[in-house]
Write a protein that holds these residues in place. Structure first.
Motif, PDB file in Angstrom:
ATOM      1  N   LEU A   1      27.831 -51.297 -23.005  1.00  0.00           N
ATOM      2  CA  LEU A   1      27.668 -51.482 -21.558  1.00  0.00           C
ATOM      3  C   LEU A   1      26.321 -52.124 -21.238  1.00  0.00           C
ATOM      4  O   LEU A   1      26.226 -53.012 -20.384  1.00  0.00           O
ATOM      5  CB  LEU A   1      27.799 -50.144 -20.828  1.00  0.00           C
ATOM      6  N   GLY A   2      25.265 -51.679 -21.935  1.00  0.00           N
ATOM      7  CA  GLY A   2      23.954 -52.277 -21.720  1.00  0.00           C
ATOM      8  C   GLY A   2      23.920 -53.741 -22.133  1.00  0.00           C
ATOM      9  O   GLY A   2      23.334 -54.586 -21.444  1.00  0.00           O
ATOM     10  N   GLY A   3      24.571 -54.050 -23.266  1.00  0.00           N
ATOM     11  CA  GLY A   3      24.650 -55.444 -23.710  1.00  0.00           C
ATOM     12  C   GLY A   3      25.456 -56.291 -22.744  1.00  0.00           C
ATOM     13  O   GLY A   3      25.126 -57.463 -22.500  1.00  0.00           O
ATOM     14  N   MET A   4      26.508 -55.717 -22.175  1.00  0.00           N
ATOM     15  CA  MET A   4      27.311 -56.460 -21.207  1.00  0.00           C
ATOM     16  C   MET A   4      26.525 -56.686 -19.915  1.00  0.00           C
ATOM     17  O   MET A   4      26.637 -57.748 -19.277  1.00  0.00           O
ATOM     18  CB  MET A   4      28.605 -55.693 -20.911  1.00  0.00           C
ATOM     19  N   ALA A   5      25.724 -55.705 -19.516  1.00  0.00           N
ATOM     20  CA  ALA A   5      24.864 -55.882 -18.345  1.00  0.00           C
ATOM     21  C   ALA A   5      23.862 -57.009 -18.592  1.00  0.00           C
ATOM     22  O   ALA A   5      23.574 -57.814 -17.695  1.00  0.00           O
ATOM     23  CB  ALA A   5      24.133 -54.579 -18.025  1.00  0.00           C
ATOM     24  N   PHE A   6      23.339 -57.087 -19.807  1.00  0.00           N
ATOM     25  CA  PHE A   6      22.421 -58.170 -20.177  1.00  0.00           C
ATOM     26  C   PHE A   6      23.101 -59.523 -20.038  1.00  0.00           C
ATOM     27  O   PHE A   6      22.533 -60.468 -19.462  1.00  0.00           O
ATOM     28  CB  PHE A   6      21.938 -57.964 -21.614  1.00  0.00           C
ATOM     29  N   MET A   7      24.314 -59.650 -20.572  1.00  0.00           N
ATOM     30  CA  MET A   7      25.026 -60.923 -20.488  1.00  0.00           C
ATOM     31  C   MET A   7      25.325 -61.298 -19.042  1.00  0.00           C
ATOM     32  O   MET A   7      25.219 -62.470 -18.654  1.00  0.00           O
ATOM     33  CB  MET A   7      26.325 -60.857 -21.294  1.00  0.00           C
ATOM     34  N   THR A   8      25.689 -60.329 -18.230  1.00  0.00           N
ATOM     35  CA  THR A   8      25.946 -60.599 -16.814  1.00  0.00           C
ATOM     36  C   THR A   8      24.695 -61.141 -16.146  1.00  0.00           C
ATOM     37  O   THR A   8      24.736 -62.119 -15.389  1.00  0.00           O
ATOM     38  CB  THR A   8      26.418 -59.325 -16.102  1.00  0.00           C
TER      39      THR A   8
ATOM     40  N   TYR B   1      23.417 -40.030 -16.144  1.00  0.00           N
ATOM     41  CA  TYR B   1      23.134 -40.187 -17.568  1.00  0.00           C
ATOM     42  C   TYR B   1      23.651 -41.532 -18.088  1.00  0.00           C
ATOM     43  O   TYR B   1      23.040 -42.145 -18.960  1.00  0.00           O
ATOM     44  CB  TYR B   1      23.779 -39.044 -18.355  1.00  0.00           C
ATOM     45  N   VAL B   2      24.789 -41.971 -17.540  1.00  0.00           N
ATOM     46  CA  VAL B   2      25.355 -43.258 -17.963  1.00  0.00           C
ATOM     47  C   VAL B   2      24.543 -44.414 -17.396  1.00  0.00           C
ATOM     48  O   VAL B   2      24.113 -45.318 -18.128  1.00  0.00           O
ATOM     49  CB  VAL B   2      26.823 -43.379 -17.500  1.00  0.00           C
ATOM     50  N   LEU B   3      24.318 -44.394 -16.074  1.00  0.00           N
ATOM     51  CA  LEU B   3      23.628 -45.505 -15.431  1.00  0.00           C
ATOM     52  C   LEU B   3      22.196 -45.642 -15.933  1.00  0.00           C
ATOM     53  O   LEU B   3      21.697 -46.763 -16.109  1.00  0.00           O
ATOM     54  CB  LEU B   3      23.635 -45.305 -13.908  1.00  0.00           C
ATOM     55  N   ALA B   4      21.534 -44.520 -16.187  1.00  0.00           N
ATOM     56  CA  ALA B   4      20.171 -44.581 -16.718  1.00  0.00           C
ATOM     57  C   ALA B   4      20.153 -45.275 -18.074  1.00  0.00           C
ATOM     58  O   ALA B   4      19.291 -46.118 -18.354  1.00  0.00           O
ATOM     59  CB  ALA B   4      19.581 -43.179 -16.832  1.00  0.00           C
ATOM     60  N   GLY B   5      21.109 -44.949 -18.936  1.00  0.00           N
ATOM     61  CA  GLY B   5      21.176 -45.595 -20.241  1.00  0.00           C
ATOM     62  C   GLY B   5      21.437 -47.086 -20.128  1.00  0.00           C
ATOM     63  O   GLY B   5      20.832 -47.887 -20.841  1.00  0.00           O
ATOM     64  N   VAL B   6      22.326 -47.468 -19.210  1.00  0.00           N
ATOM     65  CA  VAL B   6      22.657 -48.884 -19.036  1.00  0.00           C
ATOM     66  C   VAL B   6      21.441 -49.677 -18.577  1.00  0.00           C
ATOM     67  O   VAL B   6      21.132 -50.743 -19.133  1.00  0.00           O
ATOM     68  CB  VAL B   6      23.822 -49.048 -18.040  1.00  0.00           C
ATOM     69  N   VAL B   7      20.726 -49.185 -17.558  1.00  0.00           N
ATOM     70  CA  VAL B   7      19.589 -49.960 -17.044  1.00  0.00           C
ATOM     71  C   VAL B   7      18.434 -49.964 -18.041  1.00  0.00           C
ATOM     72  O   VAL B   7      17.674 -50.951 -18.112  1.00  0.00           O
ATOM     73  CB  VAL B   7      19.121 -49.437 -15.663  1.00  0.00           C
ATOM     74  N   LEU B   8      18.300 -48.908 -18.838  1.00  0.00           N
ATOM     75  CA  LEU B   8      17.255 -48.905 -19.857  1.00  0.00           C
ATOM     76  C   LEU B   8      17.555 -49.927 -20.955  1.00  0.00           C
ATOM     77  O   LEU B   8      16.665 -50.656 -21.399  1.00  0.00           O
ATOM     78  CB  LEU B   8      17.110 -47.510 -20.463  1.00  0.00           C
TER      79      LEU B   8
END
Length: 283
Positions: A78-85, A209-216
């Protein structure tokens, strides 16, 4: 909810990886691909390089691990996908028109919808169970709050003085209106997401807990391109970057990178990322 990724998530991620590699190689190897001043063109090539060396490996590892049912792998995916977006939204809006414009748009759209679909199908309780008791929500929430406010202050320092004085921001005069792309994406999406994650995590809400991990993880993966591009602009003559602005650029990404590593490591179970002791099964 399934522990493994849905089939369309896998195929869309593979497509994103393939087109990201292809477009980045074109940007690096094709002479004159970026029709911009030398310093700006170099910053775009640095972005291409970090997509290849950071973004693609993070997303690929996250995909492989999440496909095996790992909650930690899913968070990395999810974090990698946020990066690509983030990267391809910036490329589609900011980079002067070239032959890959529609590729940038396609990558942005595919990344966005895959990210949203991945968040929608995520079981937040599994991630919370892996982190609860292993991380201090107040500590991470406080750090996220500082990072979010620091990022907002950085971009507003370009905009507010110009608004109060009735002038055009210096960055726009030097680089054109497309230079405000990062301001739009960060102030409109990233900063609110960071602050929301901080509030939810502090209140110990499951999705926090999910959103914090994604933005980090997003902040950690952006550390390389933003840091290197800032150095290029600092040493160039096209865009003026003050020492204060440079400091508040580096601080959030360094803090995010350190916190992301600690956050993901806290989810370790009986094994590493690939299985986390759960990857071989699905419900």
């Amino acid at each position: 909810m399934t522990r493994e990724l849905r089939r369309w998530h896998r195929w869309s991620t593979v497509a994103i990886l393939a087109f990201s590699v292809g477009s980045s190689l074109v940007g690096l190897l094709r002479p004159g691909h970026y029709r911009a001043p030398p310093d700006i063109a170099l910053s775009y090539q640095i972005q291409d390089l970090t997509v290849l060396l950071v973004g693609v490996p993070v997303l690929a590892v996250g995909l492989w691990s999440a496909a095996r049912g790992s909650p930690r792998g899913r968070l990395v995916w999810l974090g990698g996908m946020a990066f690509m977006t983030y990267i391809w939204a910036s490329a589609a809006i900011q980079i002067p028109y070239n032959e890959l414009f529609l590729v940038y748009v396609a990558l942005f759209g595919l990344s966005l919808f895959t990210f949203v679909g991945g968040m929608w199908s995520t079981d937040p309780e599994r991630i919370r169970r892996r982190l609860e008791g292993r991380v201090d929500p107040a500590l991470y929430a406080g750090a996220l709050f500082v990072v979010g406010l620091g990022l907002a202050a950085l971009w507003l320092s370009d905009i507010l003085p110009a608004l109060l004085q009735g002038t055009t921001p210096t960055i726009v005069e030097e680089s054109g209106p497309q230079a405000l792309t990062s301001h739009v994406v960060d102030l409109g999406v990233v900063v609110p997401s960071i602050l929301l994650a901080a509030v939810w995590l502090y209140r110990r809400r499951t999705w926090g807990y999910v959103l914090a991990g994604v933005v980090l993880i997003l902040g950690a993966t952006l550390a390389a391109p933003i840091g290197l591009m800032t150095l290029v602009l600092l040493t160039g003559e096209t865009v003026t970057v003050s020492p204060v602005a440079a400091f508040f650029t580096f601080l959030p990404i360094v803090v995010s990178a350190l916190l992301a590593v600690a956050y993901v490591r806290s989810m370790s179970g009986s094994g590493g990322i690939p299985g986390d002791g759960e990857g071989a099964q699905s419900t």
